[in-house]
Design an enzyme around this catalytic site. Structure first.
Site, short mmCIF file in Angstrom:
data_model
loop_
_atom_site.label_atom_id
_atom_site.label_comp_id
_atom_site.label_asym_id
_atom_site.label_seq_id
_atom_site.Cartn_x
_atom_site.Cartn_y
_atom_site.Cartn_z
N GLU A 1 0.78 -1.23 0.00
CA GLU A 1 0.00 0.00 0.00
C GLU A 1 0.82 1.29 0.00
O GLU A 1 0.35 2.30 -0.54
CB GLU A 1 -0.93 0.01 1.23
CG GLU A 1 -1.96 -1.10 1.25
CD GLU A 1 -2.96 -0.97 0.12
OE1 GLU A 1 -3.38 0.17 -0.20
OE2 GLU A 1 -3.33 -2.01 -0.47
N SER B 1 -60.84 -26.16 18.99
CA SER B 1 -61.15 -26.96 20.19
C SER B 1 -60.00 -27.03 21.18
O SER B 1 -60.20 -27.43 22.34
CB SER B 1 -61.55 -28.38 19.77
OG SER B 1 -62.74 -28.35 19.02
#
Length: 854
Positions: A108, A488
């Site tokens: 870099e 139910s």
């Protein structure tokens, strides 16, 4: 002689004139250059003054906080989720090995220690390249400039942003040392796969700390900043290899490594997998509940602060819940036909690796199903290839179910297939279901949905939770978000209210037609003619049989007899809100809106002896250093630990209920307050008593019969236990199917239906469709566990009564039944049943009560 002297004088004159001219030219050029320089400096100064307010304070970069994901574990310490977009592990400068620094500088910014933060040579080179290209193509940025850009500035490619980047870089160089700048950069730079900084990247890609990195590993990481999402080895081994090769070459050119180390590093293989914690338990729906709760409590930082959350999930039972849910849903899918392949590709592309990779990315794993591509079809088998390249065979047993769907809304199918070619063709993209012993079965992503949740009834801890078939397909958590009619399955709460009103399991209730104007009290003018699911009527029916056989007409008459107002108040004690409790006779058929978690909580009241516990799912929370921040202290059910206290609490509930009128408006809220938290004294909090232990015991006894000989008897055959109780549920038009059941150690609710409500099919109901999911789960949950149900409490008596009339009888007499009663309502001589004196149809107002006795 004189001529020579003359010519010499002329030459000297010309030279003098040339020198003066050149001097003037050079002076002009120097003046021009100085002017340009002054103008440039003035321009920079002006730009700095203009942009200074927008340039962040360099000191804001000093603090690099750890950013660790939120980790979620089961109660036995197995990882079920790691949540968080970023992963950051800061390292100090003296912890960074020289090889890492050399690799990054080579890749870099080779002149990092020489330039003042801005490498003017690189900028000029980038400027020329950009002018030549007619646009911004190169940045010419240094590590200092990258630090400025990547931490506090945007990444837009404009002159304005570039100038701000330059000014901030120069400010950084004034305020920080080179070592500090490099350390900040190496801790902040994004390196792909959610890794920020070399500390996180070292763990993500190599499962090691930064000081253990080899030359090859350091070079690979150093090659990532240019394009971290594309160049990392998980995304592309080839691109990662190319970038590593470049960095190693630069390190060799700069003299940071010799030829031997370069060659050795170049030959080192590259791993393409992520390292770090592996998700051990599949529980994404609960993990999302944890994420939402942690963000609510701690804000967005909860996802980056390294919190460790230990949930109440039991890893073994969660695996059992997953398997039960997947299995049941896929069984339903096979009963309702095959909808065809996901897509079809040209068989000529089957050998193209890129085509297959893109295909498998479009179709990831779903629940228990794996994506596969058909490569060849025989008469009664097919060859397929999985994502990992494995070749598998589908035999006829794994294919024969796949009759074609003609109309899914009408549940219409074509004929059963006779050959594999009627089902599959080469190039079909399908899902397959792995089976034991390396076998496979054709599958399909389900259209139907399902959910399962199980609680510890003694304190409300959620021990397993499955909110759907596949979290990736749908993040809708049906356990806590889906409000559906319970049918139910809701009846036990009504029956519990009836017990408190003096009804007994032996009370005879007439199962005969009823015609009720106005929809049974609901909105509407049409008459309501409720039916049993069998479309038959059975006349005088003991209350116990009404529950065991799930008789709708019995439930409606019980509700009318108990009083709607009383029933609403009583049922609210199980934790149901007003939206679950319609204030009319349809309440008897479970027409409210409830979630599976609410149903499990309600049935836990029966399981624990009558107490209302509060479900919870976070057991403890620790910070990143392991310090405990939270420990759950749930209110626990008394059970039968203190009959006197429980009896006093139940008496208070009964006294409160006695003051409730028979009918209350639907708008009245009858929800009890939630249980109080644990007292500050450290004494374990006791969950409030919703019903008496005696009521819970009698109801459990009745629901045990539902399992042993009623609508849930498939569970008795499969589990072969006497301590399980529960209730099936099927709603109108079979849109929802339920089963909720329990013993004294676990209460579990399961639901199966469509998210967009429609019928499940003519033959689908709770005992066939949902109950298998509960059975599969309980087979594992209760494996090797002794039978356990609450012991009989005070307030319960047993006596012999007539099976036909409910009246007391002599022990052993023909037709005598040994029944269980609440002590205060035990039958006395002359008592009978409750209902009509006939079995024919009658027309009654919704608020009226039956008064005739059998």
């Amino acid at each position: 002689m004189h001529r020579r002297l003359g010519r010499s004088k002329e030459r000297f004159a010309v030279l003098a004139m040339s020198r003066k001219f050149m001097t003037r030219i050079l002076g002009a050029l120097l003046a021009t250059a100085l002017s340009v320089l002054v103008l440039v400096c003035m321009g920079f100064a002006g730009a700095y003054q203009y942009l200074a307010p927008e340039i962040p304070d360099a000191a804001s970069l000093r603090d690099v906080k750890s950013q660790l994901p939120l980790r979620v574990y089961t109660r036995d310490g197995r990882l079920l989720a790691q949540i968080g977009e970023q992963r950051r592990i800061p390292v100090a400068f003296d912890e960074i090995p020289p090889v890492v620094i050399d690799a990054f500088l080579a890749a870099e910014d080779a002149r990092f220690f020489a330039h003042p933060g801005v490498d003017w040579q690189s900028l000029v080179r980038a400027l020329i390249a950009n002018v030549s290209a007619g646009g911004v193509r190169e940045g010419g940025g240094t590590i200092t400039m990258q630090l400025a850009r990547n931490t506090v500035l945007t990444s837009e490619k404009t002159l304005r942003r570039k100038l701000k980047e330059v000014f901030l870089a120069m400010r950084l160089e004034r305020e920080f040392s080179k070592q500090e700048i490099l350390t900040l950069y190496l801790n902040r730079i994004f390196l792909g796969q959610r890794a920020y900084g070399i500390g996180a990247a070292s763990e993500v890609y190599f499962d090691k700390s930064v000081h253990d990195l080899t030359v090859a590993e350091a070079a690979l990481i150093a090659g990532l900043p240019r394009s971290p999402s594309l160049d990392n080895p998980v995304a592309s081994v080839e691109r990662a290899h190319d970038r590593r090769t470049y960095v190693l070459r630069r390190m060799l050119e700069l003299g940071k490594i010799d030829q031997a180390r370069h060659d050795a590093a170049l030959d080192e293989p590259i791993s393409s997998r992520l390292h770090g914690p592996i998700i051990e338990i599949d529980a994404p729906y609960l993990a999302e509940m944890v994420r939402a709760e942690m963000v609510r409590e701690h804000g967005p930082d909860a996802l980056t602060a390294g919190y460790q959350v230990f949930t109440t999930l039991d890893s073994r039972l969660q695996q059992a819940a997953n398997a039960a849910t997947w299995r049941t849903i896929l069984e339903y899918e096979r009963r309702h036909g095959y909808r065809g392949p996901l897509e079809r590709i040209d068989p000529a592309q089957l050998g193209n690796a890129d085509t297959l990779n893109r295909l498998f990315k479009r179709h990831p794993r779903r629940g228990s199903l794996w994506p596969a591509v058909v490569t060849a079809v025989a008469d009664r088998s097919a060859q397929l290839i999985l994502r990992n390249g494995s070749a598998i065979t589908l035999d006829w047993d794994g294919l024969s179910w796949a009759r074609p769907v003609i109309d899914p809304l009408k549940d219409a199918f074509g004929p059963n297939p006779k050959t594999a070619g009627e089902i599959l063709a080469a190039g079909d993209v399908v899902y397959v279901e792995p089976l034991p012993e390396s076998a496979y079965r054709l599958g399909q992503v389900p259209a139907v949905s399902g959910a399962l949740v199980a609680l510890d009834p003694n304190d409300g801890a959620i021990i397993s939770l499955v909110g759907g078939f596949d979290f990736g397909s749908s993040k809708y958590n049906r356990v806590v978000q889906a409000r559906r009619q319970p049918g139910s399955a809701f009846k036990p709460f009504l029956y519990s209210a009836a017990l408190e009103r003096g009804f007994t399991p032996a009370t005879l209730v007439n199962d005969a037609p009823i015609v009720l104007p106005g929809g049974g009290g609901a909105e509407g003018d049409e008459e309501w003619r409720p039916q049993n699911i069998t479309r038959k009527f059975y006349g005088p029916t003991p209350m116990r049989e009404g529950l065991v056989r799930s008789r709708n007409l019995v439930s409606i008459r019980l509700l009318r007899g108990a009083g709607i107002g009383f029933a609403l108040k009583h049922i609210a004690n199980f934790g149901f809100g007003p939206q679950s409790l319609p204030a009319n006779l349809t309440l008897a058929l479970g027409t409210g809106q409830v979630t599976p978690l609410e149903m499990a909580r309600g049935f836990a009241v029966f399981a624990n002896g009558g107490a209302l516990v509060t479900p919870y799912f976070i057991q403890s929370v620790q910070d990143s250093d392991g310090n405990e921040l939270f420990q759950a202290a749930p209110a626990r059910a008394c059970g039968l630990c203190d009959f006197e206290a429980a009896a006093e609490s139940a008496a208070a509930v009964a006294a409160d209920l006695a003051a409730v009128p028979d009918d209350v408006p639907a708008s009245v809220s009858v929800t009890p307050e939630d249980p109080a938290a644990a007292a500050s004294t450290g004494v374990e909090a006791r969950a409030p008593q919703a019903i008496s232990p005696a009521n819970a015991f009698v109801m459990t006894d009745m629901m045990t019969d539902v399992i042993q000989r009623g609508t849930g008897q498939r569970a008795a055959a499969a589990l072969k236990r006497k301590d399980i109780a529960g209730k099936t549920g099927t709603t109108s038009d079979r849109r929802d199917t339920w089963f909720v059941g329990f013993n004294a150690d676990i209460a579990a609710a399961v639901w199966l239906g469509f998210d967009q409500e429609r019928s499940l099919g003519e033959n689908e109901e709770g005992g066939k469709t949902a109950l298998p999911m509960w059975i599969y789960f309980m087979q594992e949950a209760l494996r090797d566990k002794p039978e356990h149900r609450q012991p009989e409490p005070p307030g319960v008596v047993r006596s012999w009564v007539s099976r036909e009339s409910g009246a007391p009888m002599r022990a052993g007499a023909p037709g005598a039944l040994f029944e269980t009663f609440l002590e205060q309502y035990a039958p006395q001589p002359g008592m009978g049943g409750f209902g009509d004196d006939g079995v024919g149809a009658e027309t009654l107002e919704p608020s009226a009560a039956d008064e005739s006795i059998f």
